[in-house]
Design an enzyme around this catalytic site. Structure first.
Site, short mmCIF file in Angstrom:
data_model
loop_
_atom_site.label_atom_id
_atom_site.label_comp_id
_atom_site.label_asym_id
_atom_site.label_seq_id
_atom_site.Cartn_x
_atom_site.Cartn_y
_atom_site.Cartn_z
N ASP A 182 0.87 -1.18 0.00
CA ASP A 182 0.00 0.00 0.00
C ASP A 182 0.90 1.23 0.00
O ASP A 182 1.82 1.32 0.82
CB ASP A 182 -0.88 -0.03 1.26
N ILE A 183 0.68 2.16 -0.92
CA ILE A 183 1.55 3.35 -0.99
C ILE A 183 1.15 4.43 0.01
O ILE A 183 1.82 5.45 0.14
CB ILE A 183 1.62 3.94 -2.41
N GLU A 234 -12.83 2.23 -0.39
CA GLU A 234 -11.93 3.12 -1.13
C GLU A 234 -11.87 2.80 -2.62
O GLU A 234 -11.81 3.70 -3.45
CB GLU A 234 -10.51 3.09 -0.57
N HIS A 289 -10.26 -6.18 -1.81
CA HIS A 289 -8.87 -6.15 -1.35
C HIS A 289 -8.80 -6.44 0.14
O HIS A 289 -9.60 -5.99 0.92
CB HIS A 289 -8.15 -4.85 -1.70
N HIS A 295 -6.45 -6.09 3.37
CA HIS A 295 -5.33 -5.35 3.94
C HIS A 295 -4.59 -6.27 4.91
O HIS A 295 -5.21 -6.85 5.80
CB HIS A 295 -5.81 -4.13 4.74
#
Length: 129
Positions: free
Chosen positions: A29-30, A88, A93, A95
C-alpha cells in the site's frame, strides 16, 4: 471502467509487487498504516468480498495467509492484522497490516516511507515467499 487495482495488475500503474499467481496479486500500500502494509487482491475485478464465488474467496484467503507469513518474517511486528473494508476502491482487497499498536489498524494513522524503503520491504517479503 477498470479500477485502479486492475490497472496495477495490468502494469498500467507501477507498484511494489510482493507476489502474484494466476488468480491473485499482492502489493505494498503506498499510503500505509504501518511499514509493510500490503494489499492482496483477486485479479478478477469484483466490488464486494461477499460477491466472490466460494473458490475465489477461499483462494484469496489462502493467498493472503501465505503473504502474511512472509510479511511477518520480514517486518518486525507483534502480529499481522487482516481487514477487508472495501470503500476506497471498488475491487475486493484484503489489507495485511503489521501491527505493534492498535493505532496501526485504525486507518487514521499513516506512515511515510521512501522509495528505497518500499523497495527493500517488497524484496524482503518476496524472498520469503
Amino acid at each position: 471502467m477498470a479500477s485502479i487495482f486492475t490497472k496495477i495488475i495490468n502494469g498500467e500503474i507501477p507498484c511494489y509487487k510482493i507476489a502474484e499467481n494466476e488468480d491473485f496479486f499482492a502489493f505494498l500500500d503506498i499510503n500505509p498504516n504501518a511499514k509493510g502494509h500490503t494489499l492482496c487482491i483477486p485479479k478478477k475485478e469484483v466490488d464486494k468480498i461477499t460477491d466472490l464465488d466460494e473458490d475465489t474467496y477461499s483462494g484469496l484467503m489462502s493467498f493472503a495467509r501465505k503473504v502474511a507469513k512472509a510479511l511477518e518474517a520480514s517486518v518486525p511486528c507483534k502480529r499481522i492484522g487482516m481487514t477487508v473494508i472495501g470503500l476506497e476502491v471498488p475491487h475486493v482487497h484484503v489489507h495485511l497490516i503489521p501491527l505493534n499498536e492498535m493505532k496501526d489498524a485504525t486507518f487514521q494513522h499513516k506512515v511515510s516511507l521512501k522509495q528505497s524503503e518500499f523497495e527493500a520491504i517488497a524484496e524482503s517479503v518476496r524472498a520469503k515467499m
